[in-house]
Structures are given as C-alpha cells and as structure tokens.
Design a protein around this motif. Structure first.
Motif, PDB file in Angstrom:
ATOM      1  N   PRO A   1     -39.630  35.130 -18.333  1.00  0.00           N
ATOM      2  CA  PRO A   1     -39.890  34.518 -17.027  1.00  0.00           C
ATOM      3  C   PRO A   1     -40.164  35.576 -15.955  1.00  0.00           C
ATOM      4  O   PRO A   1     -39.575  36.662 -15.965  1.00  0.00           O
ATOM      5  CB  PRO A   1     -38.597  33.758 -16.728  1.00  0.00           C
ATOM      6  N   LEU A   2     -41.073  35.255 -15.050  1.00  0.00           N
ATOM      7  CA  LEU A   2     -41.344  36.095 -13.893  1.00  0.00           C
ATOM      8  C   LEU A   2     -40.817  35.362 -12.668  1.00  0.00           C
ATOM      9  O   LEU A   2     -41.277  34.269 -12.344  1.00  0.00           O
ATOM     10  CB  LEU A   2     -42.846  36.358 -13.757  1.00  0.00           C
ATOM     11  N   SER A   3     -39.853  35.956 -11.998  1.00  0.00           N
ATOM     12  CA  SER A   3     -39.191  35.293 -10.871  1.00  0.00           C
ATOM     13  C   SER A   3     -40.161  35.058  -9.724  1.00  0.00           C
ATOM     14  O   SER A   3     -41.046  35.866  -9.455  1.00  0.00           O
ATOM     15  CB  SER A   3     -38.014  36.138 -10.375  1.00  0.00           C
ATOM     16  N   ASN A   4     -39.971  33.939  -9.049  1.00  0.00           N
ATOM     17  CA  ASN A   4     -40.744  33.603  -7.861  1.00  0.00           C
ATOM     18  C   ASN A   4     -39.815  33.707  -6.653  1.00  0.00           C
ATOM     19  O   ASN A   4     -39.015  32.817  -6.407  1.00  0.00           O
ATOM     20  CB  ASN A   4     -41.325  32.196  -7.987  1.00  0.00           C
ATOM     21  N   ASP A   5     -39.919  34.815  -5.909  1.00  0.00           N
ATOM     22  CA  ASP A   5     -39.024  35.048  -4.783  1.00  0.00           C
ATOM     23  C   ASP A   5     -39.460  34.313  -3.524  1.00  0.00           C
ATOM     24  O   ASP A   5     -38.748  34.327  -2.517  1.00  0.00           O
ATOM     25  CB  ASP A   5     -38.951  36.551  -4.472  1.00  0.00           C
ATOM     26  N   ASN A   6     -40.648  33.679  -3.581  1.00  0.00           N
ATOM     27  CA  ASN A   6     -41.181  33.044  -2.388  1.00  0.00           C
ATOM     28  C   ASN A   6     -41.609  31.600  -2.625  1.00  0.00           C
ATOM     29  O   ASN A   6     -42.328  31.016  -1.808  1.00  0.00           O
ATOM     30  CB  ASN A   6     -42.377  33.839  -1.871  1.00  0.00           C
ATOM     31  N   GLY A   7     -41.194  31.036  -3.743  1.00  0.00           N
ATOM     32  CA  GLY A   7     -41.575  29.668  -4.069  1.00  0.00           C
ATOM     33  C   GLY A   7     -40.764  29.149  -5.227  1.00  0.00           C
ATOM     34  O   GLY A   7     -39.726  29.718  -5.598  1.00  0.00           O
ATOM     35  N   LEU A   8     -41.246  28.087  -5.868  1.00  0.00           N
ATOM     36  CA  LEU A   8     -40.481  27.416  -6.912  1.00  0.00           C
ATOM     37  C   LEU A   8     -41.021  27.631  -8.314  1.00  0.00           C
ATOM     38  O   LEU A   8     -40.257  27.632  -9.278  1.00  0.00           O
ATOM     39  CB  LEU A   8     -40.444  25.904  -6.611  1.00  0.00           C
ATOM     40  N   ALA A   9     -42.324  27.799  -8.460  1.00  0.00           N
ATOM     41  CA  ALA A   9     -42.913  27.859  -9.797  1.00  0.00           C
ATOM     42  C   ALA A   9     -42.626  29.202 -10.455  1.00  0.00           C
ATOM     43  O   ALA A   9     -43.031  30.258  -9.955  1.00  0.00           O
ATOM     44  CB  ALA A   9     -44.429  27.628  -9.705  1.00  0.00           C
ATOM     45  N   VAL A  10     -41.956  29.174 -11.589  1.00  0.00           N
ATOM     46  CA  VAL A  10     -41.643  30.393 -12.325  1.00  0.00           C
ATOM     47  C   VAL A  10     -42.898  30.869 -13.059  1.00  0.00           C
ATOM     48  O   VAL A  10     -43.684  30.071 -13.571  1.00  0.00           O
ATOM     49  CB  VAL A  10     -40.481  30.152 -13.306  1.00  0.00           C
ATOM     50  N   GLY A  11     -43.102  32.193 -13.099  1.00  0.00           N
ATOM     51  CA  GLY A  11     -44.238  32.768 -13.799  1.00  0.00           C
ATOM     52  C   GLY A  11     -43.924  33.026 -15.252  1.00  0.00           C
ATOM     53  O   GLY A  11     -42.780  32.878 -15.709  1.00  0.00           O
ATOM     54  N   VAL A  12     -44.941  33.446 -16.012  1.00  0.00           N
ATOM     55  CA  VAL A  12     -44.805  33.638 -17.455  1.00  0.00           C
ATOM     56  C   VAL A  12     -45.415  34.968 -17.859  1.00  0.00           C
ATOM     57  O   VAL A  12     -46.513  35.322 -17.411  1.00  0.00           O
ATOM     58  CB  VAL A  12     -45.511  32.496 -18.218  1.00  0.00           C
ATOM     59  N   ALA A  13     -44.703  35.706 -18.709  1.00  0.00           N
ATOM     60  CA  ALA A  13     -45.249  36.888 -19.384  1.00  0.00           C
ATOM     61  C   ALA A  13     -44.995  36.688 -20.877  1.00  0.00           C
ATOM     62  O   ALA A  13     -43.861  36.482 -21.301  1.00  0.00           O
ATOM     63  CB  ALA A  13     -44.578  38.159 -18.888  1.00  0.00           C
ATOM     64  N   LEU A  14     -46.066  36.748 -21.659  1.00  0.00           N
ATOM     65  CA  LEU A  14     -45.953  36.364 -23.067  1.00  0.00           C
ATOM     66  C   LEU A  14     -46.914  37.172 -23.924  1.00  0.00           C
ATOM     67  O   LEU A  14     -48.073  37.374 -23.551  1.00  0.00           O
ATOM     68  CB  LEU A  14     -46.291  34.877 -23.200  1.00  0.00           C
ATOM     69  N   THR A  15     -46.428  37.643 -25.055  1.00  0.00           N
ATOM     70  CA  THR A  15     -47.286  38.277 -26.053  1.00  0.00           C
ATOM     71  C   THR A  15     -47.328  37.378 -27.285  1.00  0.00           C
ATOM     72  O   THR A  15     -46.286  37.001 -27.822  1.00  0.00           O
ATOM     73  CB  THR A  15     -46.761  39.674 -26.439  1.00  0.00           C
ATOM     74  N   HIS A  16     -48.566  37.052 -27.718  1.00  0.00           N
ATOM     75  CA  HIS A  16     -48.717  36.170 -28.869  1.00  0.00           C
ATOM     76  C   HIS A  16     -49.896  36.639 -29.700  1.00  0.00           C
ATOM     77  O   HIS A  16     -51.035  36.697 -29.216  1.00  0.00           O
ATOM     78  CB  HIS A  16     -48.939  34.722 -28.406  1.00  0.00           C
ATOM     79  N   GLU A  17     -49.599  37.015 -30.923  1.00  0.00           N
ATOM     80  CA  GLU A  17     -50.617  37.447 -31.883  1.00  0.00           C
ATOM     81  C   GLU A  17     -51.518  38.530 -31.300  1.00  0.00           C
ATOM     82  O   GLU A  17     -52.741  38.502 -31.414  1.00  0.00           O
ATOM     83  CB  GLU A  17     -51.440  36.249 -32.366  1.00  0.00           C
ATOM     84  N   GLY A  18     -50.879  39.497 -30.638  1.00  0.00           N
ATOM     85  CA  GLY A  18     -51.596  40.662 -30.141  1.00  0.00           C
ATOM     86  C   GLY A  18     -52.232  40.514 -28.778  1.00  0.00           C
ATOM     87  O   GLY A  18     -52.749  41.488 -28.227  1.00  0.00           O
ATOM     88  N   THR A  19     -52.223  39.323 -28.201  1.00  0.00           N
ATOM     89  CA  THR A  19     -52.781  39.115 -26.863  1.00  0.00           C
ATOM     90  C   THR A  19     -51.639  38.894 -25.883  1.00  0.00           C
ATOM     91  O   THR A  19     -50.657  38.215 -26.186  1.00  0.00           O
ATOM     92  CB  THR A  19     -53.725  37.901 -26.838  1.00  0.00           C
ATOM     93  N   HIS A  20     -51.773  39.487 -24.712  1.00  0.00           N
ATOM     94  CA  HIS A  20     -50.734  39.426 -23.693  1.00  0.00           C
ATOM     95  C   HIS A  20     -51.189  38.495 -22.566  1.00  0.00           C
ATOM     96  O   HIS A  20     -52.279  38.654 -22.027  1.00  0.00           O
ATOM     97  CB  HIS A  20     -50.445  40.829 -23.148  1.00  0.00           C
ATOM     98  N   TYR A  21     -50.319  37.554 -22.222  1.00  0.00           N
ATOM     99  CA  TYR A  21     -50.647  36.556 -21.208  1.00  0.00           C
ATOM    100  C   TYR A  21     -49.703  36.702 -20.021  1.00  0.00           C
ATOM    101  O   TYR A  21     -48.491  36.893 -20.195  1.00  0.00           O
ATOM    102  CB  TYR A  21     -50.522  35.144 -21.770  1.00  0.00           C
ATOM    103  N   VAL A  22     -50.257  36.598 -18.824  1.00  0.00           N
ATOM    104  CA  VAL A  22     -49.464  36.588 -17.599  1.00  0.00           C
ATOM    105  C   VAL A  22     -49.927  35.388 -16.778  1.00  0.00           C
ATOM    106  O   VAL A  22     -51.110  35.274 -16.448  1.00  0.00           O
ATOM    107  CB  VAL A  22     -49.649  37.885 -16.786  1.00  0.00           C
ATOM    108  N   LEU A  23     -49.005  34.487 -16.464  1.00  0.00           N
ATOM    109  CA  LEU A  23     -49.311  33.302 -15.666  1.00  0.00           C
ATOM    110  C   LEU A  23     -48.641  33.431 -14.302  1.00  0.00           C
ATOM    111  O   LEU A  23     -47.421  33.618 -14.221  1.00  0.00           O
ATOM    112  CB  LEU A  23     -48.829  32.027 -16.358  1.00  0.00           C
ATOM    113  N   LEU A  24     -49.425  33.322 -13.242  1.00  0.00           N
ATOM    114  CA  LEU A  24     -48.948  33.511 -11.883  1.00  0.00           C
ATOM    115  C   LEU A  24     -49.265  32.273 -11.051  1.00  0.00           C
ATOM    116  O   LEU A  24     -50.244  31.568 -11.316  1.00  0.00           O
ATOM    117  CB  LEU A  24     -49.629  34.725 -11.246  1.00  0.00           C
TER     118      LEU A  24
END
Length: 416
Positions: free
Chosen positions: A126-149
């Motif tokens: 999880p990526l903390s949201n210090d200024n809102g409610l929606a938590v972010g995502v950092a994920l590695t899956h099958e060699g690809t890295h995903y970041v959701l903001l």
C-alpha cells in the motif's frame, strides 16, 4: 528500464481538464533515471482500461497509473488491473480505519461506496495517502511493476514523491541513476540550419543525447546524460557542449532555460548602460518583452511606438521626404530604421537603441512584401546600422520573429 504513464479519466479525453499529472510523474521519473517511453490517456471504461494495462505491460517495465481510485462506480483502475492479472481485491484495514475515523470526526455518515477507496490488490504494497482517502498501490507481477496513484494532484504528488519514488528506486537498484540535462539557447539561427550544422552529432548521439526544440524566433538544444553524481554529469556534458559551441557558439545566448530579453537586461545592468526603443510594426512588443523582466527599470529608459508616419515625423524627426513621395525609401527601409534608432537614442538619452519597421501583414504596404522588416541598432559614440529581414508566417508570427531578432542583434552588440 522503461516506463509508461497512464492517466485515467474520461474528463481528460474530453479536454475538460489538463493532464498535468503525467508531466509531474515524467519529471520525477527522469530524476531517478527511469525512462518514460510512452504516455497514454484512457477513459473510465473497464474493458479499455484492461486493454491499456495489457499493452503497457507488454512494452514497459513500470506501468504508472494516475486516476480512477475514488469511491464512485466509474473509478475502475484497481478492478481492471486485478482482473487482468487474475488477482483478488480486499479491504486494507488500516486504510479503512482511517476513512471511518475521518467521517466520524466530520460528524457525517460514511456511505458504503467510500469503502472502495480502501481496496488493495492481492500481494501489493500500500502507498499511504496523506492528503486524501484513496490508498495507492505498488505491485510487482510477472516481472512488470505497477504503481497506482490517485487522480487529484494534491493527493497524487505527495504520494508519488514520498512513497512511490522510493519504491520505484528500490526496485531499480543500481539502475536508478538520475538524468542530468543542460539547456543551450540559440537566437538568430533557424531550427533547420542549426540541425544541419550539428547533424552528425545528432545522428551519432549515444550519451549524452542531443534534443533540439524550436519555437518562434529561437531554438534550444537539451543535452542529457545519466550519471550518479552532478560532477560526473558535468564531465560528460562538457565535451558535447564544447563541440556544439565550436560550431554554433556565436548563436548561443544562454546555457540555461532563460529568455534572451532577461540576458539582455542583465548585460545592460552589469555594464551600467541603458536602452531605448522605436517600434513600428512590432507595436510595442519588444518593450513588453523587456519590461516583463524583473529589474528591467535599471536598464530600460523607455520607447516610442511610431506606428504611423505622422508619429515618425513629429516625435522622432524623420523627414517627410524620406517617408513619402516618388523615389522615397519609405517607412519600411534601412534609412528609416537607422534614423529611428538614432533619434530615439538621442531624445530619450540612452546608451543603445533599437528600431523595428516593417510589413507584418496581412497585406503589402508601400508596394513592399509582407514579412519585409528592417532592424536598426544605434550605440552612443558609434554609427547606427540596419539589417534587412524577409520573414515568413502570419502577422503574429512575423511580429514575434522581428522582436526576437531585434533582441538577438542587440545581444550580439553587447557581447562585443
């Protein structure tokens, strides 16, 4: 490593808001040496989101997504990615507790949909949201890295800087060497001419890279290298810069991203010299550019917009026989440009003066073609001179090019 930035939101596709998030993320990626190869915008549609994520994963090591993490039914980013990867979604309890506490503190009822903002994809960080409610995502899956903001910049920027960048850097490891750039600014030379004189360097570039940029009246070159330290970067950039300067150094007015008018104001102020202007076809544009520079009052004494022959005669003393009549050079001539520069320098009492007179269009004037411009330059204690230009483009373009070229000629004189 390669990255793709995906901005999610139908409002972006409709042009209702500007995609500033992608620019911010791209700059941050450059700062840690992550190469952004693609930027994509996709609407709030689950199937198109899934297809976009699939394509991005096929051509990038990092897929960085902004938007679509909110509470409503069209916030589908996590759902679409989880579906593509075959992973489940569940509530992240610390984030859920934060949301509940916030609504309780506000004294308002929390609707069920707000719980969606606490959802996390299986196996992610999880990526903390210090200024809102929606938590972010950092994920590695099958060699690809995903970041959701999140999409709102006030939430996205702090999350990206504080949590996403450190995570990305840790994944990159030793490859996280930042990009360092240096801008060279040119005037008095066109983009095609500049490229012609540097073509072998551009075609053979490896590290540093050379990227030309053009806008009306001036050209820039960005030199970029990857280095762990600023000292190493400077050493690598210096050799390429020396080669560029050996070929086109006479046209380089700055080695940072500043406009030529700022350089001129600084040069005049440092030399304790002043400038006056007489503008016809530019209608005060050069004066506007100069006075936009903070501190320009130390160098700029004033100017006269001599748009008509009447003003040229009455305020700057240009003889009528020079301006009108059979065989007269006319208002658009080297003779008039020289006299305008000399007269405005004397009447305002400056050390330098520039004049601009020409045909900006849309129609011919004095049987002279659109784009014909004369730049006059005068210096106290030295004879005035004029330069003839034949510029292309529409009225606005001709005026801007003429103003920029006038400033370039003054910069050349000040440099000498």
């Amino acid at each position: 490593m390669r990255a793709e930035i995906i901005a999610v939101g139908t409002e972006l596709l409709l042009g209702q808001i500007v995609n500033t998030n992608a620019q911010y993320i791209a700059q941050g990626c450059a700062g840690i040496g992550l190469n952004v190869y693609y930027q994509t915008v996709v609407g709030d549609n689950r199937e198109r989101l899934r297809q976009t994520f699939e394509l991005a994963a096929s051509r990038a090591d990092f897929v960085i997504v902004t938007g679509g993490l909110g509470p409503t039914q069209d916030d589908l980013t996590k759902d679409a990615l989880a579906e593509l990867l075959g992973l489940s979604i569940s509530i992240h309890q610390p984030s859920m507790d934060k949301i509940v506490s916030l609504f309780r503190a506000r004294g308002t009822e929390m609707v069920e949909s707000n719980a969606r903002q606490a959802n996390l994809i299986e196996g992610c960080e999880p990526l903390s949201n210090d200024n809102g409610l929606a938590v972010g995502v950092a994920l590695t899956h099958e060699g690809t890295h995903y970041v959701l903001l999140p999409g709102p910049p006030k939430e996205m920027k702090p999350m990206f800087d504080r949590y996403a960048i450190p995570w990305i850097s840790s994944v990159m490891g030793e490859e996280a060497a930042p990009l360092h750039s240096k801008m060279l600014k040119f005037a008095g030379i066109g983009e095609s001419n500049l490229e012609h004189r540097l073509i072998d360097l551009i075609e053979g570039q490896q590290d540093p890279t050379i990227a030309p940029y053009a806008k009306e009246g001036e050209v820039s070159i960005r030199l970029t290298t990857r280095a762990v330290t600023a000292e190493e970067a400077q050493r690598k950039l210096a050799a390429t810069e020396r080669e560029v300067r050996s070929r086109v150094g006479d046209h380089i007015y700055a080695d940072s991203d500043v406009p030529i008018e700022r350089v001129i104001v600084l040069q005049l102020a440092e030399a304790d010299k002043t400038l006056a202007l007489a503008e016809s076809c530019t209608g005060g544009l050069v004066s506007e550019m100069i006075t936009e520079v903070a501190g320009s009052s130390a160098a700029y004494k004033g100017g006269i917009v001599c748009y008509t022959n009447e003003i040229k005669r009455n305020l700057l003393g240009v003889p009528a026989e020079l301006l009108e009549g059979a065989g007269a050079p006319g208002a658009v001539s080297a003779e008039t440009a020289v006299l305008l520069a000399e007269q405005v320098m004397e009447r305002i009492g400056s050390d330098y003066a520039i004049s601009v007179t020409g045909v900006a269009g849309p129609a011919e004037s004095e049987d002279k073609p659109v784009g014909l411009v004369y730049i006059g330059i005068a210096e106290r204690g030295r004879g005035a001179e004029a330069e003839k230009l034949q510029l292309s483009g529409n009225r606005e373009s001709i005026r801007l090019k003429a103003a920029k070229h006038a400033l370039y000629r003054l910069w050349q004189r000040l440099k000498k």
